[in-house]
Design an enzyme around this catalytic site. Structure first.
Site, PDB file in Angstrom:
ATOM      1  N   CYS A 249      28.606  88.388  71.037  1.00 25.64           N
ATOM      2  CA  CYS A 249      28.638  88.584  69.591  1.00 25.64           C
ATOM      3  C   CYS A 249      30.059  88.372  69.059  1.00 25.64           C
ATOM      4  O   CYS A 249      30.495  87.238  68.920  1.00 25.64           O
ATOM      5  CB  CYS A 249      28.075  89.961  69.241  1.00 25.64           C
ATOM      6  SG  CYS A 249      27.485  90.016  67.538  1.00 25.64           S
TER       7      CYS A 249
ATOM      8  N   HIS B 208      23.204  89.868  71.736  1.00 18.32           N
ATOM      9  CA  HIS B 208      23.608  90.918  72.684  1.00 18.32           C
ATOM     10  C   HIS B 208      22.673  90.910  73.901  1.00 18.32           C
ATOM     11  O   HIS B 208      21.715  91.686  73.940  1.00 18.32           O
ATOM     12  CB  HIS B 208      23.541  92.289  72.011  1.00 18.32           C
ATOM     13  CG  HIS B 208      24.600  92.489  70.975  1.00 18.32           C
ATOM     14  ND1 HIS B 208      25.835  93.002  71.269  1.00 18.32           N
ATOM     15  CD2 HIS B 208      24.608  92.204  69.652  1.00 18.32           C
ATOM     16  CE1 HIS B 208      26.569  93.054  70.170  1.00 18.32           C
ATOM     17  NE2 HIS B 208      25.848  92.571  69.171  1.00 18.32           N
TER      18      HIS B 208
ATOM     19  N   GLU C  15      23.135  92.178  76.656  1.00 12.20           N
ATOM     20  CA  GLU C  15      23.230  93.439  77.425  1.00 12.20           C
ATOM     21  C   GLU C  15      22.066  94.392  77.135  1.00 12.20           C
ATOM     22  O   GLU C  15      21.755  95.254  77.958  1.00 12.20           O
ATOM     23  CB  GLU C  15      24.572  94.132  77.155  1.00 12.20           C
ATOM     24  CG  GLU C  15      24.779  94.727  75.764  1.00 12.20           C
ATOM     25  CD  GLU C  15      25.361  93.744  74.748  1.00 12.20           C
ATOM     26  OE1 GLU C  15      25.216  92.522  74.938  1.00 12.20           O
ATOM     27  OE2 GLU C  15      25.939  94.197  73.738  1.00 12.20           O
TER      28      GLU C  15
END
Ligand code: GLN
Length: 584
Positions: free
Chosen positions: A428, A554, A556
């Site tokens: 990001c 994102h 993650e």
């Protein structure tokens, strides 16, 4: 009953019939609310069991981890679980809170900005979460006030009990109904004794009374501190916390005792006696030595899942934790090791980049590689010598963020990675940083920047998304949640994903400025992922670099210990390769 029947009471097991005398006690306002709930499709729960997790003594005990670990154990016993979090603060969601206040904001597929405990739920179980799985006091009050404005309370005085507590219970029923799970685990945020948490505790007490014995299990996660001067563990805070809970009308079935040292038999007996909990239901949850993924195994050894099942009168087969043990083994005793620098501005906070740290470890598990994370303060990079700071790393990761503090340090980090063939993963803001760096130092766009940091920049390589231009309110208005992204055949990203269309979660206002696309491409940038219509850049990579990938989303948030995210897996593989070659 002092304040009449809750319209929700007994939905799961009883139905009001015409001849039911209890129906006569219902004031018309309650009937209206009842009809509204029914129109929402609620109130017809199949038989379901409930676990409520509360916390005592201090915050940050790891209630979320405990709830998630119980979820893991129950799932591995063949039980379908759902998880839900109550947060007693008044914010509608944590989206507008600083990481200093709240840690990471975890984003769901549907774009909900939620508490980071939902990240644990998704990583530890296969449960699907939506915005309904995270309720704050703010949401509860907003709904109650909407009801009041809509005339649903028909002239009644609107009160915490029963109106607020009914709304809280409705939200338990919503998840119960939607999830079709066997057991719903509801974690109540905050600490017993907090004023703002009281309506939630009252609501779950009422809920349990209604559900009846054998259908609800209360777990209280508490702290047993080790007092150095006395050289012993102390049980008094736990006793007082349980007393506080019992004052409200809740007697825990299980006590999970967080401690630094093992609880001996005597101590367990003492806790059992003073807290009115059976001896075997005093569970030790010691600080783990290596990884949070040990927690389910530790709780299994303490028979936590057995005790929950016994309380709920269930008898599923024992949990098969073989695969989970493998994950733990790979984390504790990996074949290889890498060092990854995470360059951020909240590095001193344990929780600010929670999912990023976890996803790195998952990438490590996939490569049988222990990941040592170096938390590097971006402002320190500005003051120091990047060559020294980054010298021994296998890779650099720049995570998401907002505001201009530390930006120049992050740009130095991206530059170092690019110029030294050091693997780089930008998430990001980390992609926007890579763009600014490349613009300034390769394309010679002096003063290139994001307009977030310099609205008057001569080269706005990162600009505000069109859809953001008229946005005035801050909460819940970013580009949020899972969006499709089209990958370009043969690029590194496409090969790592092994797919052409992916769905990744977003949380940003700014984007790559398309007027600069050709210039970047001419100098070796490949835009390997875009929105399907091609309008927004989602991933960029450097063609002449061993691993330089930066994405606007994102990744993650979608990584799991048993399902590592492809970008993290690839990043750790590249970092390992880099460290290994340097060692040769
Ligand atoms: N501040 C940047 C934006 O709003 C990046 C956001 C992020 O990293 N989550 O676009």
């Amino acid at each position: 009953m002092g304040y009449g029947l809750s319209p929700l009471r007994g939905f799961s097991k009883r139905r009001l019939s015409i001849g039911d005398t209890r129906a006569n006690k219902w004031p018309i306002s309650r009937v209206l609310i009842f009809l509204w709930y029914r129109s929402e499709g609620l109130g017809r729960c199949h038989s379901m069991k409930y676990v409520f997790v509360t916390g005592g003594v201090v915050s940050s005990l790891g209630k979320g981890l405990t709830a998630a670990s119980l979820g893991t154990l129950l799932e591995n016993r063949g039980i379908k679980v759902a998880l839900q979090k109550f947060d007693p603060y008044l914010n509608l969601d944590p989206g507008t809170m600083s990481p200093f206040q709240h840690g990471e904001v975890y984003v769901l597929d549907d774009g909900a900005e939620t508490d980071l405990d939902l990240g644990h739920y998704e990583r530890f179980t296969s449960t699907k979460l939506t915005r309904r799985n995270n309720t704050t006091s703010g949401q509860v009050y907003q709904q109650v006030l909407d009801n009041e404005r809509a005339g649903r309370y028909l002239g009644k005085t609107v009160q915490v009990i029963p109106h607020v507590t009914d709304e809280i219970q409705r939200r338990i029923h919503v998840i119960a109904e939607e999830s079709k799970a066997d057991i719903l685990i509801t974690e109540v945020g905050g600490t017993v004794g907090d004023i703002e948490g009281l309506p939630f505790l009252e609501a779950i007490r009422e809920f349990a009374q209604d559900a009846g014995p054998g259908n609800v299990c209360f777990i209280h996660v508490t702290y047993v501190p080790f007092i150095k001067a006395a050289g012993e563990l102390k049980t008094k805070p736990t006793q007082q916390s349980v007393a506080k809970l019992r004052e409200i009308g809740i007697t825990p079935h299980l006590l999970v005792c967080r401690c630094e040292k093992p609880l001996d038999k005597e101590l367990r007996q003492k806790i059992s006696m003073f807290c009115n909990v059976p001896f075997e239901a005093v569970i030790e949850e010691k600080d783990v030595d290596h990884t949070i993924y040990e927690v389910p195994l530790m709780l299994q050894r303490e028979r936590m899942d057995d005790l929950v099942c016994e309380t709920l009168r269930l008898n599923p087969p024992p949990a098969n934790m073989g695969a989970w043990q493998d994950i733990v083994r790979k984390t504790i005793a990996p074949q290889h090791r890498v060092r990854i620098g995470v360059v951020g501005k909240y590095v001193e906070l344990q929780d600010a980049y929670k999912s990023v740290y976890e996803a790195l470890k998952h990438g490590g598990i996939a490569n049988d590689c222990g990941v040592q994370i170096e938390q590097i303060e971006a402002e320190e990079v500005e003051k120091g010598d990047p060559a020294k700071i980054f010298k021994d790393l296998g890779g650099i990761l720049v995570p998401g963020g907002f505001g201009d503090r530390g930006i120049e340090g992050k740009i130095l980090a991206a530059r170092y990675a690019r110029e030294n063939n050091l693997p780089y993963l930008g998430l990001c803001l980390g992609m926007q940083i890579a763009t600014i760096e490349f613009g300034r130092n390769v394309l010679g766009l002096t003063g290139a920047n994001s307009i977030e940091f310099d609205p008057a920049t001569p080269h706005p390589v990162i600009s505000l998304q069109d859809s953001q231009k008229d946005v005035k309110l801050m909460g819940g208005t970013m580009r949020l949640g899972a969006q499709p992204c089209q990958l370009v055949l043969g690029t590194k990203a496409q090969r790592l994903y092994g797919a052409f269309v992916i769905h990744e979660r977003h949380r940003h206002r700014y984007e790559f400025n398309n007027t600069y696309r050709a210039q970047f491409e001419n100098e070796g940038v490949c835009f390997s992922g875009t929105t399907p219509d091609g309008s927004l850049v989602e991933i960029l990579e450097l063609t002449k670099h061993p691993f330089f990938i930066a994405c606007q989303f994102h990744p993650e948030f979608q990584s799991k210990p048993n399902g590592p995210h492809p970008l993290f897996k690839g990043f750790i593989a590249a970092a390992h390769e880099r460290m290994h070659h340097r060692a040769l």
